[in-house]
Design a protein around this motif. Structure first.
Motif, PDB file in Angstrom:
ATOM      1  N   GLY A 109       0.029  -8.157  10.999  1.00  0.00           N
ATOM      2  CA  GLY A 109      -0.157  -7.434   9.742  1.00  0.00           C
ATOM      3  C   GLY A 109       0.434  -6.043   9.732  1.00  0.00           C
ATOM      4  O   GLY A 109       0.199  -5.277   8.786  1.00  0.00           O
ATOM      5  N   LYS A 110       1.211  -5.705  10.765  1.00  0.00           N
ATOM      6  CA  LYS A 110       1.830  -4.382  10.863  1.00  0.00           C
ATOM      7  C   LYS A 110       3.344  -4.520  10.794  1.00  0.00           C
ATOM      8  O   LYS A 110       3.914  -5.361  11.493  1.00  0.00           O
ATOM      9  CB  LYS A 110       1.429  -3.695  12.169  1.00  0.00           C
ATOM     10  N   LEU A 111       3.963  -3.682   9.984  1.00  0.00           N
ATOM     11  CA  LEU A 111       5.408  -3.667   9.866  1.00  0.00           C
ATOM     12  C   LEU A 111       5.958  -2.605  10.810  1.00  0.00           C
ATOM     13  O   LEU A 111       5.816  -1.404  10.581  1.00  0.00           O
ATOM     14  CB  LEU A 111       5.819  -3.366   8.421  1.00  0.00           C
ATOM     15  N   PHE A 112       6.590  -3.055  11.894  1.00  0.00           N
ATOM     16  CA  PHE A 112       7.110  -2.157  12.921  1.00  0.00           C
ATOM     17  C   PHE A 112       8.562  -1.793  12.617  1.00  0.00           C
ATOM     18  O   PHE A 112       9.410  -2.677  12.486  1.00  0.00           O
ATOM     19  CB  PHE A 112       7.032  -2.802  14.306  1.00  0.00           C
ATOM     20  N   ALA A 113       8.844  -0.508  12.544  1.00  0.00           N
ATOM     21  CA  ALA A 113      10.212  -0.003  12.396  1.00  0.00           C
ATOM     22  C   ALA A 113      10.129   1.510  12.328  1.00  0.00           C
ATOM     23  O   ALA A 113       9.131   2.064  11.864  1.00  0.00           O
ATOM     24  CB  ALA A 113      10.886  -0.538  11.137  1.00  0.00           C
ATOM     25  N   ARG A 114      11.176   2.184  12.767  1.00  0.00           N
ATOM     26  CA  ARG A 114      11.227   3.628  12.611  1.00  0.00           C
ATOM     27  C   ARG A 114      11.318   3.953  11.123  1.00  0.00           C
ATOM     28  O   ARG A 114      12.177   3.414  10.417  1.00  0.00           O
ATOM     29  CB  ARG A 114      12.414   4.210  13.368  1.00  0.00           C
ATOM     30  N   GLY A 115      10.403   4.804  10.659  1.00  0.00           N
ATOM     31  CA  GLY A 115      10.363   5.182   9.257  1.00  0.00           C
ATOM     32  C   GLY A 115       9.452   4.329   8.399  1.00  0.00           C
ATOM     33  O   GLY A 115       9.297   4.603   7.205  1.00  0.00           O
ATOM     34  N   SER A 116       8.840   3.308   8.990  1.00  0.00           N
ATOM     35  CA  SER A 116       8.023   2.399   8.178  1.00  0.00           C
ATOM     36  C   SER A 116       6.893   3.133   7.464  1.00  0.00           C
ATOM     37  O   SER A 116       6.631   2.892   6.284  1.00  0.00           O
ATOM     38  CB  SER A 116       7.464   1.270   9.054  1.00  0.00           C
ATOM     39  N   VAL A 117       6.217   4.042   8.175  1.00  0.00           N
ATOM     40  CA  VAL A 117       5.129   4.792   7.551  1.00  0.00           C
ATOM     41  C   VAL A 117       5.526   6.233   7.277  1.00  0.00           C
ATOM     42  O   VAL A 117       4.948   6.893   6.419  1.00  0.00           O
ATOM     43  CB  VAL A 117       3.849   4.720   8.424  1.00  0.00           C
ATOM     44  N   ASP A 118       6.524   6.728   7.999  1.00  0.00           N
ATOM     45  CA  ASP A 118       6.926   8.132   7.900  1.00  0.00           C
ATOM     46  C   ASP A 118       8.416   8.220   7.607  1.00  0.00           C
ATOM     47  O   ASP A 118       9.217   8.403   8.503  1.00  0.00           O
ATOM     48  CB  ASP A 118       6.586   8.845   9.212  1.00  0.00           C
ATOM     49  N   ASP A 119       8.837   8.124   6.346  1.00  0.00           N
ATOM     50  CA  ASP A 119       7.984   8.085   5.174  1.00  0.00           C
ATOM     51  C   ASP A 119       8.509   7.050   4.186  1.00  0.00           C
ATOM     52  O   ASP A 119       8.141   7.029   3.036  1.00  0.00           O
ATOM     53  CB  ASP A 119       7.970   9.491   4.548  1.00  0.00           C
ATOM     54  N   LYS A 120       9.390   6.165   4.684  1.00  0.00           N
ATOM     55  CA  LYS A 120      10.064   5.245   3.778  1.00  0.00           C
ATOM     56  C   LYS A 120       9.089   4.285   3.101  1.00  0.00           C
ATOM     57  O   LYS A 120       9.187   4.040   1.894  1.00  0.00           O
ATOM     58  CB  LYS A 120      11.145   4.466   4.531  1.00  0.00           C
ATOM     59  N   GLY A 121       8.150   3.741   3.883  1.00  0.00           N
ATOM     60  CA  GLY A 121       7.192   2.811   3.286  1.00  0.00           C
ATOM     61  C   GLY A 121       6.327   3.470   2.233  1.00  0.00           C
ATOM     62  O   GLY A 121       6.042   2.886   1.176  1.00  0.00           O
ATOM     63  N   GLN A 122       5.928   4.704   2.495  1.00  0.00           N
ATOM     64  CA  GLN A 122       5.056   5.395   1.543  1.00  0.00           C
ATOM     65  C   GLN A 122       5.825   5.843   0.303  1.00  0.00           C
ATOM     66  O   GLN A 122       5.277   5.859  -0.804  1.00  0.00           O
ATOM     67  CB  GLN A 122       4.382   6.582   2.229  1.00  0.00           C
ATOM     68  N   VAL A 123       7.088   6.201   0.452  1.00  0.00           N
ATOM     69  CA  VAL A 123       7.917   6.512  -0.722  1.00  0.00           C
ATOM     70  C   VAL A 123       8.134   5.257  -1.557  1.00  0.00           C
ATOM     71  O   VAL A 123       7.995   5.278  -2.790  1.00  0.00           O
ATOM     72  CB  VAL A 123       9.283   7.089  -0.290  1.00  0.00           C
ATOM     73  N   TYR A 124       8.444   4.156  -0.869  1.00  0.00           N
ATOM     74  CA  TYR A 124       8.840   2.967  -1.615  1.00  0.00           C
ATOM     75  C   TYR A 124       7.678   2.336  -2.376  1.00  0.00           C
ATOM     76  O   TYR A 124       7.893   1.747  -3.443  1.00  0.00           O
ATOM     77  CB  TYR A 124       9.501   1.950  -0.685  1.00  0.00           C
ATOM     78  N   LEU A 125       6.461   2.476  -1.887  1.00  0.00           N
ATOM     79  CA  LEU A 125       5.336   1.907  -2.642  1.00  0.00           C
ATOM     80  C   LEU A 125       5.174   2.627  -3.983  1.00  0.00           C
ATOM     81  O   LEU A 125       4.729   2.024  -4.975  1.00  0.00           O
ATOM     82  CB  LEU A 125       4.049   1.918  -1.813  1.00  0.00           C
ATOM     83  N   HIS A 126       5.536   3.910  -4.034  1.00  0.00           N
ATOM     84  CA  HIS A 126       5.519   4.615  -5.321  1.00  0.00           C
ATOM     85  C   HIS A 126       6.563   4.025  -6.261  1.00  0.00           C
ATOM     86  O   HIS A 126       6.307   3.856  -7.468  1.00  0.00           O
ATOM     87  CB  HIS A 126       5.799   6.104  -5.104  1.00  0.00           C
ATOM     88  N   MET A 127       7.724   3.713  -5.722  1.00  0.00           N
ATOM     89  CA  MET A 127       8.764   3.124  -6.561  1.00  0.00           C
ATOM     90  C   MET A 127       8.362   1.748  -7.066  1.00  0.00           C
ATOM     91  O   MET A 127       8.660   1.375  -8.207  1.00  0.00           O
ATOM     92  CB  MET A 127      10.076   3.059  -5.783  1.00  0.00           C
ATOM     93  N   LYS A 128       7.645   0.992  -6.232  1.00  0.00           N
ATOM     94  CA  LYS A 128       7.184  -0.330  -6.674  1.00  0.00           C
ATOM     95  C   LYS A 128       6.132  -0.205  -7.774  1.00  0.00           C
ATOM     96  O   LYS A 128       6.071  -1.047  -8.680  1.00  0.00           O
ATOM     97  CB  LYS A 128       6.630  -1.124  -5.494  1.00  0.00           C
ATOM     98  N   ALA A 129       5.312   0.831  -7.722  1.00  0.00           N
ATOM     99  CA  ALA A 129       4.319   1.044  -8.782  1.00  0.00           C
ATOM    100  C   ALA A 129       5.013   1.332 -10.107  1.00  0.00           C
ATOM    101  O   ALA A 129       4.616   0.816 -11.160  1.00  0.00           O
ATOM    102  CB  ALA A 129       3.385   2.189  -8.401  1.00  0.00           C
ATOM    103  N   VAL A 130       6.067   2.163 -10.055  1.00  0.00           N
ATOM    104  CA  VAL A 130       6.837   2.444 -11.263  1.00  0.00           C
ATOM    105  C   VAL A 130       7.503   1.167 -11.775  1.00  0.00           C
ATOM    106  O   VAL A 130       7.462   0.849 -12.976  1.00  0.00           O
ATOM    107  CB  VAL A 130       7.899   3.525 -10.982  1.00  0.00           C
ATOM    108  N   GLU A 131       8.116   0.413 -10.873  1.00  0.00           N
ATOM    109  CA  GLU A 131       8.775  -0.837 -11.258  1.00  0.00           C
ATOM    110  C   GLU A 131       7.808  -1.788 -11.946  1.00  0.00           C
ATOM    111  O   GLU A 131       8.151  -2.421 -12.958  1.00  0.00           O
ATOM    112  CB  GLU A 131       9.373  -1.497 -10.025  1.00  0.00           C
TER     113      GLU A 131
END
Length: 452
Positions: A109-131
């Motif tokens: 249940g964890k997405l492993f990658a550099r930037g996943s939480v800091d901060d690409k994943g957190q930025v992109y969830l905002h974009m998905k909310a707008v979408e």
């Protein structure tokens, strides 16, 4: 179709898109990745256009570009500015990663990658909310501006100037940042305080060259000994910093917040085990969370002097160096603390050595009283997404640009993080909870409705 239905039906696609962004090694600190960093900016701009933002621009700076995206089709409604960053930390040491840092992998249940939480994943969830709002309703209940930079991991050297130059274009009623964590899994959290930073280098010079410790030891002041003596005098027996005036501007914690902290699901033994220390320590009279969140600190970050290789070398070093950081709390000022530190350290220097002190990096602390329309809307949205009331917390680290947004745009800043403790944000095997990515998007989508 409702906004939530859209988000639910597109979960796999959302993660697949995020994986595309995570595969781009946008390491701002390394010049060889400058093209990758630019590619990440262009990728974000392309997605902003695809989801329906009406104005999208990749704006050059003296360093890496800023991605601006706007949707201002709700006249009379509030405007929310969403800040984040697309640059990432270097992935080294590579041999400690269980899967390649730029090849996203889901485990447990964890997405492993550099930037996943800091901060690409957190930025992109905002974009998905707008979408989701634009896809389901053709519009947003609020106006939205995205400001996503590529230099956060190197201290945002060009962002303050960018904000000043574009203050009119970035006008908003509130700033939303998701670059922090929740206090615990399933416990939504609003961060209301961050510590500032004063990072110093102390250099002690004695003789002009290294000396034989037998031929000269006892007749020459040893810079390493002198530096050790200086450092030892920077704290008293109660763990308090001895710099005169250091605590004069410290904002004391109120009883209500102290009770709130005491009520959080926290155990000292759990922290001790997490860090692997034989015992916790710090300033007397405060618990561990208070020491981390609401009290200033002074810590040695590095020491260098003399011979440190294998075996023996009886050398009396000619110089010694220490890097020392001070985490600051409201209403301390990092420049004032830097001056006080410099004066105090020099006053502690024994005769026989010279001392130089240099300020390497600084940032102001930040605090926001958790009240007002945007905070109340955030509470309602988080409660709706997570099924429980959020808590207000602070963090011990620093995000210097928070104060810059507040001071330049004259708008309240709200920090809602969807990371979790232990996510290895700057370490090997960084991860983000896949469930938090999806529920975060649901929470932000609900926030837009609550703000209308």
């Amino acid at each position: 179709m409702s906004v939530n239905d859209y988000l639910q039906q597109n979960r796999e696609q959302s993660v697949a898109e995020l994986n595309e962004l995570l595969r781009i090694p946008s390491i701002s600190a390394k010049s060889e990745h400058r093209a990758d960093t630019a590619a990440a900016a262009e990728w974000l701009a392309g997605r902003m256009r695809a989801i329906g933002l009406t104005t999208v621009e990749v704006v050059p700076t003296a360093g890496h570009p800023v991605v601006l995206g706007e949707w201002r089709g709700a006249p009379g409604a509030p405007t929310l500015l969403i800040y984040g960053h697309y640059d990432v930390q270097p992935p080294e040491p590579l041999d400690e990663w269980l899967s390649p840092p730029f090849e996203p992998t889901v485990r447990d249940g964890k997405l492993f990658a550099r930037g996943s939480v800091d901060d690409k994943g957190q930025v992109y969830l905002h974009m998905k909310a707008v979408e989701a709002h634009l896809a389901a309703n053709g519009s947003l209940p609020v106006n939205v501006v995205f400001c996503v930079e590529g230099e956060e991991e190197i201290g945002s050297p060009n962002l303050a100037e960018f904000l000043s130059a574009n203050a009119g274009r970035l006008r908003c009623d509130a700033v939303m940042i998701s670059d922090t964590t929740m206090f615990a899994p399933g416990l939504p959290s609003i961060t209301i305080g961050l510590r500032g930073l004063a990072y110093m280098e102390v250099r002690v010079q004695g003789p002009s060259v290294d000396l034989h410790s037998g031929a000269y030891g006892g007749a020459v002041v040893n810079p390493a000994n002198a530096l050790a003596k200086i450092i030892a005098q920077l704290h008293d027996e109660q763990g308090r910093v001895t710099i005169p005036g250091f605590y004069d501007r410290v904002m004391e914690i109120e009883d209500a917040e102290r009770r709130m902290i005491a009520g959080l699901p926290f155990k000292e033994e759990g922290l001790r085990e997490e860090v692997g220390a034989p015992k916790l320590g710090g300033e007397a009279g405060y618990g561990p969370l208070e020491r981390i969140w609401v009290r200033p600190t002074l810590d040695v970050n590095g020491l260098l002097s003399g011979y440190t290789g294998e075996g023996a070398k009886t050398v009396l070093p000619c110089r010694a160096m220490a890097k020392i950081s001070m985490r600051l709390v409201p209403d301390q000022d990092h420049q004032e603390v830097e001056r006080m530190f410099t004066d105090h350290v020099k006053s502690l220097a024994p005769e026989g050595v010279t001392v130089e002190v240099e300020a390497l990096h600084g940032g102001q602390p930040w605090y926001a009283a958790p009240s007002g329309p945007v905070f109340e809307a955030a509470r309602r949205a988080l409660a709706k997404a997570y099924g429980r009331e959020p808590v207000t917390i602070r963090e011990g680290g620093s995000i210097p640009i928070v104060k810059a947004f507040e001071d330049t745009l004259h708008a309240p800043v709200v920090l809602i993080g969807f990371g979790l403790p232990g996510e290895n944000a700057h370490a090997p095997n960084e991860w983000m909870s896949v469930d938090n990515f999806h529920r975060g998007a649901e929470a932000i989508a609900a926030l837009y409705d609550e703000l209308r």
